[in-house]
Write a protein that holds these residues in place. Structure first.
Motif, mmCIF file in Angstrom:
data_model
loop_
_atom_site.group_PDB
_atom_site.id
_atom_site.type_symbol
_atom_site.label_atom_id
_atom_site.label_comp_id
_atom_site.label_asym_id
_atom_site.label_seq_id
_atom_site.Cartn_x
_atom_site.Cartn_y
_atom_site.Cartn_z
ATOM 1 N N TYR A 194 0.824 -1.208 0.000
ATOM 2 C CA TYR A 194 0.000 0.000 0.000
ATOM 3 C C TYR A 194 0.860 1.261 0.000
ATOM 4 C CZ TYR A 194 -4.273 2.667 0.752
ATOM 5 O OH TYR A 194 -5.330 3.534 0.587
ATOM 6 N N SER A 195 2.046 1.149 0.551
ATOM 7 C CA SER A 195 2.933 2.306 0.666
ATOM 8 C C SER A 195 4.351 1.940 0.240
ATOM 9 C CB SER A 195 2.946 2.817 2.108
ATOM 10 O OG SER A 195 3.968 3.763 2.323
ATOM 11 N N GLU A 196 5.041 2.918 -0.317
ATOM 12 C CA GLU A 196 6.445 2.705 -0.673
ATOM 13 C C GLU A 196 7.310 2.484 0.558
ATOM 14 O OE1 GLU A 196 7.059 6.346 -2.859
ATOM 15 O OE2 GLU A 196 6.912 5.287 -4.776
ATOM 16 N N ARG A 197 6.787 2.804 1.736
ATOM 17 C CA ARG A 197 7.532 2.629 2.984
ATOM 18 C C ARG A 197 7.565 1.181 3.441
ATOM 19 N NH1 ARG A 197 4.071 6.287 6.459
ATOM 20 N NH2 ARG A 197 5.313 5.385 8.147
ATOM 21 N N GLY A 198 6.730 0.320 2.879
ATOM 22 C CA GLY A 198 6.767 -1.103 3.187
ATOM 23 C C GLY A 198 6.540 -1.435 4.648
ATOM 24 N N LYS A 199 7.518 -2.126 5.253
ATOM 25 C CA LYS A 199 7.380 -2.588 6.633
ATOM 26 C C LYS A 199 7.254 -1.415 7.616
ATOM 27 C CE LYS A 199 9.846 -6.975 5.994
ATOM 28 N NZ LYS A 199 8.607 -7.784 6.118
ATOM 29 N N ALA A 200 7.920 -0.301 7.320
ATOM 30 C CA ALA A 200 7.815 0.863 8.200
ATOM 31 C C ALA A 200 6.373 1.386 8.213
ATOM 32 C CB ALA A 200 8.768 1.961 7.743
ATOM 33 N N TYR A 201 5.704 1.317 7.069
ATOM 34 C CA TYR A 201 4.301 1.738 6.987
ATOM 35 C C TYR A 201 3.420 0.842 7.844
ATOM 36 C CZ TYR A 201 -0.291 2.704 4.912
ATOM 37 O OH TYR A 201 -1.615 3.018 4.706
ATOM 38 N N ILE A 202 3.653 -0.458 7.767
ATOM 39 C CA ILE A 202 2.883 -1.415 8.565
ATOM 40 C C ILE A 202 3.061 -1.127 10.051
ATOM 41 C CG2 ILE A 202 2.607 -3.845 9.175
ATOM 42 C CD1 ILE A 202 1.635 -2.984 6.346
ATOM 43 N N LYS A 203 4.280 -0.841 10.454
ATOM 44 C CA LYS A 203 4.546 -0.528 11.856
ATOM 45 C C LYS A 203 3.781 0.718 12.287
ATOM 46 C CE LYS A 203 8.328 0.291 15.119
ATOM 47 N NZ LYS A 203 9.815 0.418 15.283
ATOM 48 N N THR A 204 3.752 1.732 11.433
ATOM 49 C CA THR A 204 3.019 2.965 11.745
ATOM 50 C C THR A 204 1.529 2.704 11.888
ATOM 51 O OG1 THR A 204 4.636 4.351 10.597
ATOM 52 C CG2 THR A 204 2.430 5.269 10.904
ATOM 53 N N ILE A 205 0.956 1.943 10.964
ATOM 54 C CA ILE A 205 -0.478 1.649 11.009
ATOM 55 C C ILE A 205 -0.831 0.889 12.284
ATOM 56 C CG2 ILE A 205 -2.371 0.393 9.888
ATOM 57 C CD1 ILE A 205 -1.508 2.971 8.477
ATOM 58 N N ARG A 206 -0.017 -0.074 12.634
ATOM 59 C CA ARG A 206 -0.295 -0.844 13.855
ATOM 60 C C ARG A 206 -0.160 0.023 15.104
ATOM 61 N NH1 ARG A 206 1.919 -7.086 13.671
ATOM 62 N NH2 ARG A 206 -0.120 -7.909 13.043
ATOM 63 N N THR A 207 0.777 0.950 15.086
ATOM 64 C CA THR A 207 0.927 1.857 16.221
ATOM 65 C C THR A 207 -0.310 2.741 16.365
ATOM 66 O OG1 THR A 207 3.343 1.913 16.013
ATOM 67 C CG2 THR A 207 2.305 3.736 17.193
ATOM 68 N N ILE A 208 -0.802 3.268 15.269
ATOM 69 C CA ILE A 208 -2.019 4.088 15.303
ATOM 70 C C ILE A 208 -3.185 3.278 15.859
ATOM 71 C CG2 ILE A 208 -3.748 5.250 13.863
ATOM 72 C CD1 ILE A 208 -1.460 6.055 11.983
ATOM 73 N N MET A 209 -3.325 2.055 15.421
ATOM 74 C CA MET A 209 -4.415 1.202 15.891
ATOM 75 C C MET A 209 -4.301 0.955 17.394
ATOM 76 S SD MET A 209 -4.355 -1.459 12.692
ATOM 77 C CE MET A 209 -5.668 -2.521 13.232
ATOM 78 N N ARG A 210 -3.092 0.665 17.837
ATOM 79 C CA ARG A 210 -2.889 0.307 19.239
ATOM 80 C C ARG A 210 -3.045 1.520 20.159
ATOM 81 N NH1 ARG A 210 1.614 -1.622 18.500
ATOM 82 N NH2 ARG A 210 2.942 0.090 19.202
ATOM 83 N N VAL A 211 -2.397 2.631 19.819
ATOM 84 C CA VAL A 211 -2.425 3.825 20.671
ATOM 85 C C VAL A 211 -3.835 4.399 20.806
ATOM 86 C CG1 VAL A 211 -1.644 6.227 20.829
ATOM 87 C CG2 VAL A 211 -0.016 4.422 20.228
ATOM 88 N N ASN A 212 -4.618 4.296 19.728
ATOM 89 C CA ASN A 212 -5.951 4.897 19.733
ATOM 90 C C ASN A 212 -7.080 3.910 20.027
ATOM 91 O OD1 ASN A 212 -5.474 7.830 18.682
ATOM 92 N ND2 ASN A 212 -4.219 6.519 17.366
ATOM 93 N N GLY A 213 -6.726 2.678 20.364
ATOM 94 C CA GLY A 213 -7.742 1.698 20.744
ATOM 95 C C GLY A 213 -8.705 1.349 19.627
ATOM 96 N N PHE A 214 -8.220 1.332 18.394
ATOM 97 C CA PHE A 214 -9.102 1.107 17.248
ATOM 98 C C PHE A 214 -9.650 -0.314 17.166
ATOM 99 C CE2 PHE A 214 -7.605 4.703 14.190
ATOM 100 C CZ PHE A 214 -8.226 5.626 15.016
ATOM 101 N N ALA A 215 -9.017 -1.270 17.843
ATOM 102 C CA ALA A 215 -9.480 -2.665 17.761
ATOM 103 C C ALA A 215 -10.945 -2.791 18.166
ATOM 104 C CB ALA A 215 -8.608 -3.558 18.636
ATOM 105 N N ALA A 216 -11.393 -1.938 19.088
ATOM 106 C CA ALA A 216 -12.784 -2.001 19.550
ATOM 107 C C ALA A 216 -13.770 -1.754 18.415
ATOM 108 C CB ALA A 216 -13.006 -0.978 20.660
ATOM 109 N N TYR A 217 -13.353 -0.994 17.414
ATOM 110 C CA TYR A 217 -14.261 -0.657 16.314
ATOM 111 C C TYR A 217 -14.516 -1.828 15.376
ATOM 112 C CZ TYR A 217 -13.648 4.168 17.802
ATOM 113 O OH TYR A 217 -13.624 5.329 18.532
ATOM 114 N N ASP A 218 -13.721 -2.887 15.471
ATOM 115 C CA ASP A 218 -13.984 -4.064 14.652
ATOM 116 C C ASP A 218 -15.285 -4.755 15.067
ATOM 117 O OD1 ASP A 218 -11.771 -3.669 13.098
ATOM 118 O OD2 ASP A 218 -10.496 -5.082 14.179
#
Length: 230
Positions: A194-218
């Motif tokens: 999805y991003s030219e950043r590759g694995k670094a992008y994945i790490k960022t997305i997971r951090t956003i999900m974790r820090v903001n408690g997004f798992a509850a929205y599933d």
């Protein structure tokens, strides 16, 4: 329970909010209902697809519907396994995290001027906005949309049909078969393309999900929605 709201565009003064928490909350309240509405439509299609495929002799209406569905999802109508892999939702936690990252929580120029909250590229001259920091020699633009709903629908379609996300669709199918529901966090590693950043992008997305408690929205549902099993 999430209110069934449809917002055409993000507030122009979103970036002026001094409170980061308020800015994030407003962004989520604007985008989450649109994600859930798009998923609701896809899940209704999936339920009918499962029912039609279970029939030994579908009637003419069901056969015509199956052909039309296959055309929309860019797959042969007799490839049942691939249809099932493509006609499925994107977990809200994942969609929200990508929208937040790609749009700067709704404050980017693309989000504000073009309703582009997922940073999708286009090479068409008539529907895109030129990035201000585009590398020399590159011709891509950020795809523009008439409203936020169109942006969300295009994002789901992108993940469901584009060749770059074959791994995402296979992992999603495996998750659904194994546990019956989908975790955005577990699906994130399959989106390196999805991003030219590759694995670094994945790490960022997971951090956003974790820090903001997004798992509850599933597990979120729109107000008044039937239980669709997503």
């Amino acid at each position: 329970q999430v209110p069934r709201l449809t917002i055409a565009a993000l507030p122009r003064d979103l970036r002026q909010l001094q409170s980061v928490r308020s800015r994030k909350n407003l962004f989520v309240r604007a985008i989450l209902p649109l994600i859930l509405q798009a998923n609701e439509t896809v899940m209704a299609e999936r339920r009918r697809l499962v029912a039609v495929l279970a029939q030994k002799s579908p009637d003419a209406d069901d056969r015509a519907w199956l052909t039309e569905l296959a055309l929309r999802y860019d797959v042969k109508s007799d490839d049942r396994a691939e249809l099932l892999r493509r006609v499925d939702i994107v977990p809200p936690s994942l969609a929200l995290a990508q929208a937040a990252e790609e749009s700067g929580w709704g404050t980017s120029r693309f989000a504000q001027e073009a309703n582009a909250v997922f940073g999708q590229w286009t090479f068409r001259s008539d529907i895109g906005v030129v990035p201000s920091r585009r590398d020399d020699g590159k011709r891509h633009k950020i795809r523009a949309f008439g409203g936020l709903r169109a942006s969300v629908l295009a994002y789901l379609r992108n993940l469901n049909i584009h060749w770059a996300y074959v791994e995402f669709r296979q992992r999603r199918a495996d998750l659904r078969a194994r546990q019956g529901w989908l975790s955005g966090y577990d699906l994130t590693p399959s989106l390196e393309r999805y991003s030219e950043r590759g694995k670094a992008y994945i790490k960022t997305i997971r951090t956003i999900m974790r820090v903001n408690g997004f798992a509850a929205y599933d597990r979120a549902r729109l107000e008044g929605a039937d239980r669709l099993g997503i």
